[in-house]
Scaffold this motif. Sequence first.
Motif, PDB file in Angstrom:
ATOM      1  N   ASN A  23     -11.091  -0.938  -3.987  1.00 37.30           N
ATOM      2  CA  ASN A  23      -9.822  -2.140  -4.741  1.00 37.30           C
ATOM      3  C   ASN A  23     -10.802  -2.968  -5.322  1.00 37.30           C
ATOM      4  OD1 ASN A  23      -8.075  -1.361  -2.708  1.00 37.30           O
ATOM      5  ND2 ASN A  23      -8.495  -2.234  -0.907  1.00 37.30           N
ATOM      6  N   LEU A  24     -11.917  -3.761  -4.829  1.00 39.72           N
ATOM      7  CA  LEU A  24     -12.835  -4.988  -5.698  1.00 39.72           C
ATOM      8  C   LEU A  24     -12.797  -3.888  -7.403  1.00 39.72           C
ATOM      9  CD1 LEU A  24     -15.995  -5.113  -3.501  1.00 39.72           C
ATOM     10  CD2 LEU A  24     -13.796  -6.884  -4.222  1.00 39.72           C
ATOM     11  N   ALA A  25     -13.366  -2.259  -7.321  1.00 43.49           N
ATOM     12  CA  ALA A  25     -13.307  -2.201  -8.569  1.00 43.49           C
ATOM     13  C   ALA A  25     -11.725  -2.043  -9.413  1.00 43.49           C
ATOM     14  CB  ALA A  25     -13.524  -0.286  -8.735  1.00 43.49           C
ATOM     15  N   ALA A  26     -10.765  -2.203  -8.317  1.00 44.61           N
ATOM     16  CA  ALA A  26      -9.471  -2.153  -9.586  1.00 44.61           C
ATOM     17  C   ALA A  26      -9.075  -3.703  -9.726  1.00 44.61           C
ATOM     18  CB  ALA A  26      -8.106  -1.403  -8.400  1.00 44.61           C
ATOM     19  N   LEU A  28     -11.483  -6.195 -10.978  1.00 44.29           N
ATOM     20  CA  LEU A  28     -12.679  -5.700 -11.437  1.00 44.29           C
ATOM     21  C   LEU A  28     -11.669  -5.378 -12.611  1.00 44.29           C
ATOM     22  CD1 LEU A  28     -15.121  -7.164 -12.704  1.00 44.29           C
ATOM     23  CD2 LEU A  28     -15.882  -4.799 -12.350  1.00 44.29           C
ATOM     24  N   ILE A  29     -11.688  -4.432 -13.110  1.00 44.19           N
ATOM     25  CA  ILE A  29     -10.312  -3.640 -13.832  1.00 44.19           C
ATOM     26  C   ILE A  29      -8.896  -4.417 -14.237  1.00 44.19           C
ATOM     27  CG2 ILE A  29      -9.257  -1.885 -14.366  1.00 44.19           C
ATOM     28  CD1 ILE A  29     -11.074  -0.101 -13.353  1.00 44.19           C
ATOM     29  N   THR A  30      -8.242  -4.997 -13.628  1.00 42.04           N
ATOM     30  CA  THR A  30      -7.090  -6.314 -13.483  1.00 42.04           C
ATOM     31  C   THR A  30      -7.974  -7.190 -14.364  1.00 42.04           C
ATOM     32  OG1 THR A  30      -6.514  -4.999 -11.861  1.00 42.04           O
ATOM     33  CG2 THR A  30      -4.996  -6.816 -12.367  1.00 42.04           C
ATOM     34  N   HIS A  31      -8.425  -7.462 -13.318  1.00 39.30           N
ATOM     35  CA  HIS A  31      -9.160  -9.622 -13.823  1.00 39.30           C
ATOM     36  C   HIS A  31     -10.315  -9.417 -14.882  1.00 39.30           C
ATOM     37  CE1 HIS A  31      -5.806 -10.584 -10.477  1.00 39.30           C
ATOM     38  NE2 HIS A  31      -6.442  -9.761 -10.158  1.00 39.30           N
ATOM     39  N   LYS A  32     -10.639  -8.702 -15.635  1.00 41.07           N
ATOM     40  CA  LYS A  32     -12.539  -8.572 -15.739  1.00 41.07           C
ATOM     41  C   LYS A  32     -13.303  -9.189 -15.289  1.00 41.07           C
ATOM     42  CE  LYS A  32      -9.645  -6.346 -19.851  1.00 41.07           C
ATOM     43  NZ  LYS A  32      -8.170  -6.063 -18.452  1.00 41.07           N
ATOM     44  N   SER A  33     -12.665  -9.883 -14.704  1.00 39.29           N
ATOM     45  CA  SER A  33     -13.701 -11.158 -13.917  1.00 39.29           C
ATOM     46  C   SER A  33     -13.527 -11.159 -12.645  1.00 39.29           C
ATOM     47  CB  SER A  33     -14.508 -12.244 -14.638  1.00 39.29           C
ATOM     48  OG  SER A  33     -15.367 -12.946 -13.830  1.00 39.29           O
ATOM     49  N   ILE A  34     -14.413 -11.183 -11.550  1.00 43.19           N
ATOM     50  CA  ILE A  34     -14.171 -11.076 -10.271  1.00 43.19           C
ATOM     51  C   ILE A  34     -15.396 -12.450  -9.521  1.00 43.19           C
ATOM     52  CG2 ILE A  34     -12.543 -10.186  -9.618  1.00 43.19           C
ATOM     53  CD1 ILE A  34     -14.295  -8.216  -7.828  1.00 43.19           C
ATOM     54  N   LYS A  35     -14.692 -12.930  -8.323  1.00 43.85           N
ATOM     55  CA  LYS A  35     -15.330 -14.043  -7.443  1.00 43.85           C
ATOM     56  C   LYS A  35     -15.425 -13.463  -6.257  1.00 43.85           C
ATOM     57  CE  LYS A  35     -16.733 -18.139  -6.158  1.00 43.85           C
ATOM     58  NZ  LYS A  35     -16.429 -19.893  -6.345  1.00 43.85           N
ATOM     59  N   ARG A  68      -8.861   9.637  -8.169  1.00 50.26           N
ATOM     60  CA  ARG A  68     -10.028  10.005  -6.964  1.00 50.26           C
ATOM     61  C   ARG A  68      -9.973   8.637  -6.528  1.00 50.26           C
ATOM     62  NH1 ARG A  68     -13.446  14.832  -6.490  1.00 50.26           N
ATOM     63  NH2 ARG A  68     -13.570  14.799  -8.954  1.00 50.26           N
ATOM     64  N   THR A  69     -10.603   7.487  -7.018  1.00 49.75           N
ATOM     65  CA  THR A  69     -11.191   5.983  -6.578  1.00 49.75           C
ATOM     66  C   THR A  69     -10.217   5.581  -6.196  1.00 49.75           C
ATOM     67  OG1 THR A  69     -12.848   7.114  -7.521  1.00 49.75           O
ATOM     68  CG2 THR A  69     -12.895   4.931  -6.935  1.00 49.75           C
ATOM     69  N   ILE A  70      -9.607   4.869  -7.436  1.00 46.10           N
ATOM     70  CA  ILE A  70      -8.371   4.156  -7.859  1.00 46.10           C
ATOM     71  C   ILE A  70      -6.533   4.403  -7.297  1.00 46.10           C
ATOM     72  CG2 ILE A  70      -7.428   2.331  -8.950  1.00 46.10           C
ATOM     73  CD1 ILE A  70     -10.405   1.716  -9.891  1.00 46.10           C
ATOM     74  N   GLY A  71      -6.428   4.279  -6.830  1.00 46.18           N
ATOM     75  CA  GLY A  71      -5.026   5.022  -6.373  1.00 46.18           C
ATOM     76  C   GLY A  71      -3.476   4.261  -7.180  1.00 46.18           C
ATOM     77  N   ASP A  72      -3.796   3.128  -7.875  1.00 49.00           N
ATOM     78  CA  ASP A  72      -2.883   2.524  -8.720  1.00 49.00           C
ATOM     79  C   ASP A  72      -2.412   2.951  -9.972  1.00 49.00           C
ATOM     80  OD1 ASP A  72      -1.302   1.209  -9.659  1.00 49.00           O
ATOM     81  OD2 ASP A  72      -2.173  -0.995  -8.973  1.00 49.00           O
ATOM     82  N   LYS A  73      -2.082   4.387 -10.414  1.00 45.93           N
ATOM     83  CA  LYS A  73      -1.541   4.275 -11.355  1.00 45.93           C
ATOM     84  C   LYS A  73      -1.524   3.621 -13.273  1.00 45.93           C
ATOM     85  CE  LYS A  73       1.358   8.711 -10.553  1.00 45.93           C
ATOM     86  NZ  LYS A  73       2.587   9.453 -11.146  1.00 45.93           N
ATOM     87  N   SER A  74      -0.789   2.176 -12.918  1.00 44.98           N
ATOM     88  CA  SER A  74      -1.222   1.308 -13.543  1.00 44.98           C
ATOM     89  C   SER A  74      -2.515   0.921 -13.421  1.00 44.98           C
ATOM     90  CB  SER A  74      -0.593   0.152 -13.130  1.00 44.98           C
ATOM     91  OG  SER A  74      -0.589  -0.794 -12.341  1.00 44.98           O
ATOM     92  N   VAL A  75      -3.300   0.365 -13.008  1.00 44.78           N
ATOM     93  CA  VAL A  75      -4.804   0.104 -12.773  1.00 44.78           C
ATOM     94  C   VAL A  75      -5.868   1.551 -13.977  1.00 44.78           C
ATOM     95  CG1 VAL A  75      -6.895  -0.233 -11.928  1.00 44.78           C
ATOM     96  CG2 VAL A  75      -4.553  -1.460 -11.343  1.00 44.78           C
ATOM     97  N   VAL A  76      -5.466   2.811 -13.001  1.00 42.98           N
ATOM     98  CA  VAL A  76      -5.992   3.767 -14.511  1.00 42.98           C
ATOM     99  C   VAL A  76      -5.509   3.297 -15.830  1.00 42.98           C
ATOM    100  CG1 VAL A  76      -6.637   6.029 -14.102  1.00 42.98           C
ATOM    101  CG2 VAL A  76      -6.564   4.492 -12.531  1.00 42.98           C
ATOM    102  N   HIS A  77      -3.935   3.510 -16.215  1.00 43.32           N
ATOM    103  CA  HIS A  77      -3.410   3.115 -17.649  1.00 43.32           C
ATOM    104  C   HIS A  77      -4.639   2.117 -18.303  1.00 43.32           C
ATOM    105  CE1 HIS A  77      -0.546   3.776 -20.701  1.00 43.32           C
ATOM    106  NE2 HIS A  77      -0.520   2.360 -20.532  1.00 43.32           N
ATOM    107  N   GLU A  78      -4.402   1.200 -17.420  1.00 44.32           N
ATOM    108  CA  GLU A  78      -5.351  -0.620 -18.287  1.00 44.32           C
ATOM    109  C   GLU A  78      -6.434  -0.036 -19.013  1.00 44.32           C
ATOM    110  OE1 GLU A  78      -6.139  -4.559 -17.605  1.00 44.32           O
ATOM    111  OE2 GLU A  78      -5.109  -3.458 -16.000  1.00 44.32           O
ATOM    112  N   LEU A  79      -7.400   0.952 -17.898  1.00 44.74           N
ATOM    113  CA  LEU A  79      -9.472   0.812 -17.346  1.00 44.74           C
ATOM    114  C   LEU A  79      -8.929   2.013 -18.722  1.00 44.74           C
ATOM    115  CD1 LEU A  79     -12.232   1.475 -17.035  1.00 44.74           C
ATOM    116  CD2 LEU A  79     -10.603   2.945 -15.349  1.00 44.74           C
TER     117      LEU A  79
END
Length: 177
Positions: A23-26, A28-35, A68-79
């Motif tokens: 979830n943290l990786a997803a 990070l990929i979505t927002h490009k930066s997390i706290k 396998r790690t990130i289940g959200d296809k939109s996040v994987v597509h963005e990556l």
Amino acid sequence: MPTPTKGPRLGGGPAHERLMLANLAAALITHKSIKTTETKAKRLRPVAERLITFAKQGDLHARRRVMRTIGDKSVVHELFTEIAPLVAEREGGYTRITKLGFRKGDNASMVQIELVLEPVTPKVKSAKATAAKAAVAEPAAEVVEEPVEAPEAEAVEADAAPAEAEVVAEADAEEAK
């Protein structure tokens, strides 16, 4: 018995830790930066960098390994479509951790983890280092200098040609030994 992962478990068992890091990786990929806390960021860094390395490969197998790690296809597509081309020239170090201070409630060390998306600038090699490497690479190679020919003396050219042939023949004979 499998050896447990070193480091803190992030408040749960191994399955909970995997899900939390995914979830943290997803995020990070979505927002490009997390706290987040420093501990979570340090555990997230290898996971996120491995996912980005897979995205740089860009094939179907790599996409399935990320899924396998990130289940959200939109996040994987963005990556794969947005982030991977931006870091294609970078050989590693896709994330940056910046310390922010301590959280007010429990004094936990807070950091900001972000993707490094700036274009990479290759390091300029100095002329001394390049010349030193060339000298070390070819110590046994003999330099055969050709005589400088005078433009007005054609007779000298005729005499120089057999002399050059003799020098080259001697060099070939020494290399054969």
